[in-house]
Design a protein around this motif. Structure first.
Motif, PDB file in Angstrom:
ATOM      1  N   SER A   1       0.829  -1.217   0.000  1.00 57.32           N
ATOM      2  CA  SER A   1       0.000   0.000   0.000  1.00 57.32           C
ATOM      3  C   SER A   1       0.859   1.261   0.000  1.00 57.32           C
ATOM      4  O   SER A   1       0.424   2.309  -0.459  1.00 57.32           O
ATOM      5  N   VAL A   2       2.091   1.154   0.519  1.00 53.30           N
ATOM      6  CA  VAL A   2       2.954   2.335   0.614  1.00 53.30           C
ATOM      7  C   VAL A   2       3.225   2.946  -0.771  1.00 53.30           C
ATOM      8  O   VAL A   2       3.523   4.141  -0.885  1.00 53.30           O
ATOM      9  N   ILE A   3       3.062   2.155  -1.799  1.00 53.10           N
ATOM     10  CA  ILE A   3       3.302   2.657  -3.158  1.00 53.10           C
ATOM     11  C   ILE A   3       2.367   3.823  -3.491  1.00 53.10           C
ATOM     12  O   ILE A   3       2.705   4.704  -4.266  1.00 53.10           O
ATOM     13  N   LYS A   4       1.202   3.826  -2.835  1.00 56.11           N
ATOM     14  CA  LYS A   4       0.248   4.924  -3.092  1.00 56.11           C
ATOM     15  C   LYS A   4       0.600   6.174  -2.285  1.00 56.11           C
ATOM     16  O   LYS A   4      -0.001   7.215  -2.472  1.00 56.11           O
ATOM     17  N   LYS A   5       1.546   6.029  -1.340  1.00 55.41           N
ATOM     18  CA  LYS A   5       1.864   7.168  -0.463  1.00 55.41           C
ATOM     19  C   LYS A   5       3.251   7.754  -0.712  1.00 55.41           C
ATOM     20  O   LYS A   5       3.748   8.540   0.103  1.00 55.41           O
ATOM     21  N   LEU A   6       3.855   7.375  -1.829  1.00 56.00           N
ATOM     22  CA  LEU A   6       5.253   7.766  -2.050  1.00 56.00           C
ATOM     23  C   LEU A   6       5.435   9.283  -2.063  1.00 56.00           C
ATOM     24  O   LEU A   6       6.406   9.812  -1.535  1.00 56.00           O
ATOM     25  N   GLU A   7       4.456   9.966  -2.678  1.00 56.81           N
ATOM     26  CA  GLU A   7       4.539  11.441  -2.775  1.00 56.81           C
ATOM     27  C   GLU A   7       4.625  12.059  -1.380  1.00 56.81           C
ATOM     28  O   GLU A   7       5.446  12.938  -1.134  1.00 56.81           O
ATOM     29  N   SER A   8       3.770  11.566  -0.491  1.00 57.03           N
ATOM     30  CA  SER A   8       3.743  12.172   0.839  1.00 57.03           C
ATOM     31  C   SER A   8       4.989  11.809   1.651  1.00 57.03           C
ATOM     32  O   SER A   8       5.299  12.455   2.646  1.00 57.03           O
ATOM     33  N   LEU A   9       5.716  10.794   1.203  1.00 54.12           N
ATOM     34  CA  LEU A   9       6.957  10.422   1.897  1.00 54.12           C
ATOM     35  C   LEU A   9       8.168  11.174   1.334  1.00 54.12           C
ATOM     36  O   LEU A   9       9.290  10.998   1.801  1.00 54.12           O
ATOM     37  N   GLY A  10       7.937  11.986   0.283  1.00 53.85           N
ATOM     38  CA  GLY A  10       9.040  12.807  -0.243  1.00 53.85           C
ATOM     39  C   GLY A  10       9.608  12.329  -1.572  1.00 53.85           C
ATOM     40  O   GLY A  10      10.698  12.742  -1.974  1.00 53.85           O
ATOM     41  N   TYR A  11       8.864  11.473  -2.277  1.00 50.99           N
ATOM     42  CA  TYR A  11       9.373  10.935  -3.540  1.00 50.99           C
ATOM     43  C   TYR A  11       8.413  11.240  -4.675  1.00 50.99           C
ATOM     44  O   TYR A  11       7.213  11.404  -4.454  1.00 50.99           O
ATOM     45  N   GLU A  12       8.955  11.299  -5.905  1.00 49.69           N
ATOM     46  CA  GLU A  12       8.046  11.308  -7.053  1.00 49.69           C
ATOM     47  C   GLU A  12       8.510  10.274  -8.064  1.00 49.69           C
ATOM     48  O   GLU A  12       9.693   9.939  -8.125  1.00 49.69           O
ATOM     49  N   TRP A  13       7.550   9.782  -8.836  1.00 46.79           N
ATOM     50  CA  TRP A  13       7.877   8.800  -9.881  1.00 46.79           C
ATOM     51  C   TRP A  13       8.644   9.524 -10.969  1.00 46.79           C
ATOM     52  O   TRP A  13       8.299  10.647 -11.337  1.00 46.79           O
ATOM     53  N   GLN A  14       9.670   8.870 -11.512  1.00 47.86           N
ATOM     54  CA  GLN A  14      10.313   9.426 -12.699  1.00 47.86           C
ATOM     55  C   GLN A  14       9.404   9.145 -13.898  1.00 47.86           C
ATOM     56  O   GLN A  14       8.758   8.106 -13.949  1.00 47.86           O
ATOM     57  N   ASP A  15       9.380  10.086 -14.824  1.00 52.18           N
ATOM     58  CA  ASP A  15       8.560   9.930 -16.027  1.00 52.18           C
ATOM     59  C   ASP A  15       9.249   9.049 -17.043  1.00 52.18           C
ATOM     60  O   ASP A  15      10.397   9.289 -17.370  1.00 52.18           O
ATOM     61  N   LEU A  16       8.536   8.078 -17.549  1.00 49.16           N
ATOM     62  CA  LEU A  16       9.084   7.302 -18.660  1.00 49.16           C
ATOM     63  C   LEU A  16       8.158   7.494 -19.849  1.00 49.16           C
ATOM     64  O   LEU A  16       6.938   7.562 -19.685  1.00 49.16           O
ATOM     65  N   GLU A  17       8.756   7.577 -21.037  1.00 47.49           N
ATOM     66  CA  GLU A  17       7.928   7.874 -22.202  1.00 47.49           C
ATOM     67  C   GLU A  17       7.387   6.611 -22.863  1.00 47.49           C
ATOM     68  O   GLU A  17       6.256   6.581 -23.328  1.00 47.49           O
ATOM     69  N   HIS A  18       8.200   5.562 -22.881  1.00 44.37           N
ATOM     70  CA  HIS A  18       7.819   4.403 -23.693  1.00 44.37           C
ATOM     71  C   HIS A  18       7.095   3.309 -22.927  1.00 44.37           C
ATOM     72  O   HIS A  18       6.581   2.371 -23.535  1.00 44.37           O
ATOM     73  N   VAL A  19       7.118   3.366 -21.609  1.00 45.34           N
ATOM     74  CA  VAL A  19       6.439   2.331 -20.817  1.00 45.34           C
ATOM     75  C   VAL A  19       5.747   2.981 -19.624  1.00 45.34           C
ATOM     76  O   VAL A  19       6.066   4.117 -19.260  1.00 45.34           O
ATOM     77  N   ASP A  20       4.810   2.248 -19.022  1.00 49.38           N
ATOM     78  CA  ASP A  20       4.130   2.761 -17.837  1.00 49.38           C
ATOM     79  C   ASP A  20       5.033   2.497 -16.629  1.00 49.38           C
ATOM     80  O   ASP A  20       5.156   1.355 -16.174  1.00 49.38           O
ATOM     81  N   ALA A  21       5.647   3.562 -16.117  1.00 46.94           N
ATOM     82  CA  ALA A  21       6.654   3.415 -15.048  1.00 46.94           C
ATOM     83  C   ALA A  21       6.053   2.822 -13.780  1.00 46.94           C
ATOM     84  O   ALA A  21       6.768   2.261 -12.956  1.00 46.94           O
ATOM     85  N   LYS A  22       4.734   2.933 -13.630  1.00 44.57           N
ATOM     86  CA  LYS A  22       4.132   2.464 -12.382  1.00 44.57           C
ATOM     87  C   LYS A  22       3.759   0.982 -12.411  1.00 44.57           C
ATOM     88  O   LYS A  22       3.179   0.474 -11.471  1.00 44.57           O
ATOM     89  N   SER A  23       4.045   0.311 -13.521  1.00 44.01           N
ATOM     90  CA  SER A  23       3.651  -1.105 -13.551  1.00 44.01           C
ATOM     91  C   SER A  23       4.809  -2.008 -13.959  1.00 44.01           C
ATOM     92  O   SER A  23       4.615  -2.983 -14.668  1.00 44.01           O
ATOM     93  N   LEU A  24       6.009  -1.669 -13.509  1.00 48.72           N
ATOM     94  CA  LEU A  24       7.156  -2.501 -13.867  1.00 48.72           C
ATOM     95  C   LEU A  24       7.389  -3.560 -12.791  1.00 48.72           C
ATOM     96  O   LEU A  24       7.734  -3.238 -11.655  1.00 48.72           O
ATOM     97  N   VAL A  25       7.144  -4.787 -13.144  1.00 52.16           N
ATOM     98  CA  VAL A  25       7.291  -5.887 -12.180  1.00 52.16           C
ATOM     99  C   VAL A  25       8.153  -6.974 -12.815  1.00 52.16           C
ATOM    100  O   VAL A  25       7.867  -7.437 -13.919  1.00 52.16           O
ATOM    101  N   TYR A  26       9.220  -7.352 -12.121  1.00 51.40           N
ATOM    102  CA  TYR A  26      10.097  -8.419 -12.603  1.00 51.40           C
ATOM    103  C   TYR A  26       9.664  -9.730 -11.962  1.00 51.40           C
ATOM    104  O   TYR A  26       9.565  -9.807 -10.737  1.00 51.40           O
ATOM    105  N   PHE A  27       9.384 -10.729 -12.754  1.00 50.52           N
ATOM    106  CA  PHE A  27       9.008 -12.027 -12.170  1.00 50.52           C
ATOM    107  C   PHE A  27       9.222 -13.156 -13.164  1.00 50.52           C
ATOM    108  O   PHE A  27       9.346 -12.925 -14.364  1.00 50.52           O
TER     109      PHE A  27
END
Ligand code: SAM
Length: 399
Positions: free
Chosen positions: A357-383
């Motif tokens: 759940s902390v992924i939804k609170k990153l902004e309030s913890l002092g972080y921002e997502w880096q912008d990626l143009e070619h992929v959705d940066a918020k859905s990168l999962v290695y498995f």
């Protein structure tokens, strides 16, 4: 130079890596499994997610294979004429050309070169494209007399390229399995993924990564891993030329990381190394911290999806550690510091993920997502298909 890159098993991760390493304006999505990169700094040994790269010689209107094959034979009968034995491979990507047809093109080229006095060893195809292992073991693309032609079909055009080498699976395996200290229980990161994460953070682009390795160590950026475990991130970052700084709660892991980096330093010149014990939720790190790349605590390993209440319990523990760690870290880093953090996401039997759940609170913890143009940066999962605990990759900047 324009380079065609054949993307790895999870193409979206490879694409994100290229974008973060070379800048989104220099990367173009060519097909589902390939991208082009405009750069003079391409070096496949510094990328985790690219399996082969080739210098683009021509980009043509899509044509059928027989036509293309004739053109290739004609062109390369001239280009490759010369002295000494030539080892030749041909790979076709993005089009299901039968292996024997690709081979036939190779044989025609071989014959043509033979008539001109050059002997050729043709690497046999067991599919349209030579596997990474075959290209690597034959050292294709690494010298003038060991070459691989790559023909890559996209939706509208086709690229003809000359290989610049395949992923060095021997060196990656040696760094993974040859290290003196390993610990299956902490779940060691594959070196490929560690490399990918360092590139994903963006530090290479920010610090003009290609020449980091040539600088005196006093002038190299420092990468911090606050959950360093056996030191895989530290090891890969040191090889890329960064100074490295690792901390871990467990003394045993601190010793392991130190031993592994000492082992590395015997064979490779590396920069400054610092490893110490510390709880990531309260540790005071030394400056400078130029980037943070880490696989955080992932909770206990599972070989089958856990029952919901069990998952809930593990998730709560990890949630607490990761949240406190992010708070503690943000208080000690400069605005603009790039991060790539791997945190757990649990896969159920249907392949659905439970995320922290902390992924939804990153902004309030002092972080921002880096912008990626070619992929959705918020859905990168290695498995991997058989894994329950997947790694979600957070590419962040300290606000
Ligand atoms: C998933 S492992 C990292 C493995 C590492 N990437 C490697 O390749 O060996 C997580 C590591 O976090 C450490 N750890 C767990 N809780 C911690 C905490 N609160 N502070 C610092 N390290 C912690 C564990 O000792 C373990 O080494």
């Amino acid at each position: 130079m324009n380079v065609i890159s054949i993307l790895g098993r999870q193409p979206e991760l490879s694409l994100a890596e290229l974008e973060q390493r070379f800048g989104s304006a220099n990367v173009r999505v060519f097909s589902d499994s390939a991208a082009t990169v405009e750069t003079d700094l391409f070096d496949i040994t510094t990328l985790g997610g690219v399996v082969k790269g080739g210098k683009i010689i021509a980009e043509l209107e899509k044509a059928d294979w027989s036509r293309l094959s004739r053109d290739i034979v004609q062109r390369y009968a001239r280009t490759f004429k010369g002295e000494g034995k030539l080892t030749l491979g041909i790979s076709v990507y993005g089009q299901d050309i039968p292996a024997r047809e690709v081979q036939r093109t190779g044989l025609a080229l071989k014959q043509s070169l033979k008539k001109q006095g050059r002997s050729v060893r043709l690497v046999p195809n067991d599919g349209p494209a030579l596997s990474t292992a075959t290209s690597h073991h034959n050292k294709l693309g690494l010298s003038d007399n060991k070459v691989e032609l790559m023909v890559v079909y996209g939706p509208k055009t086709v690229v003809v390229a000359e290989s610049m080498g395949a992923q060095n699976i021997t060196a990656l395996a040696a760094r993974d399995q040859g290290r003196p200290k390993r610990d299956a229980f902490v779940g060691m990161l594959p070196p490929k993924l560690a490399l990918m994460m360092i590139n994903l953070s963006g530090i290479g682009q920010k610090s003009r990564g290609a020449d980091v390795v040539t600088r005196p160590s006093s002038d190299r950026p420092t990468i911090l891993d606050p959950f360093c475990g056996t030191g895989v991130v530290l090891q890969e970052a040191a090889l890329l030329g960064f100074n490295v700084y690792g901390t871990d709660l467990a003394e045993k892991m601190v010793d392991y990381s130190k031993a592994n980096l000492e082992w590395l330093a015997v064979k490779h010149p590396i920069g400054t190394v610092r490893v110490e014990a510390g709880d990531a939720i309260e540790h005071q790190w030394q400056q400078p911290i130029d980037a943070v790349v880490a696989e955080t605590y992932l909770g206990q390993p599972f070989s089958a999806p856990p029952a919901p209440d069990k998952l809930d319990k593990v998730k709560r523990i990890v949630e607490h550690i990761v949240t406190k760690f992010l708070e503690n870290l943000a208080a000690q880093t400069k605005p603009g510091t790039p991060h790539c953090l791997a945190v757990p996401a649990w896969r159920d039997a249907q392949g659905r993920f439970t995320h922290l759940s902390v992924i939804k609170k990153l902004e309030s913890l002092g972080y921002e997502w880096q912008d990626l143009e070619h992929v959705d940066a918020k859905s990168l999962v290695y498995f991997r298909e058989d894994q329950v605990v997947a790694r979600q990759l957070l590419i962040l900047t300290r606000k």
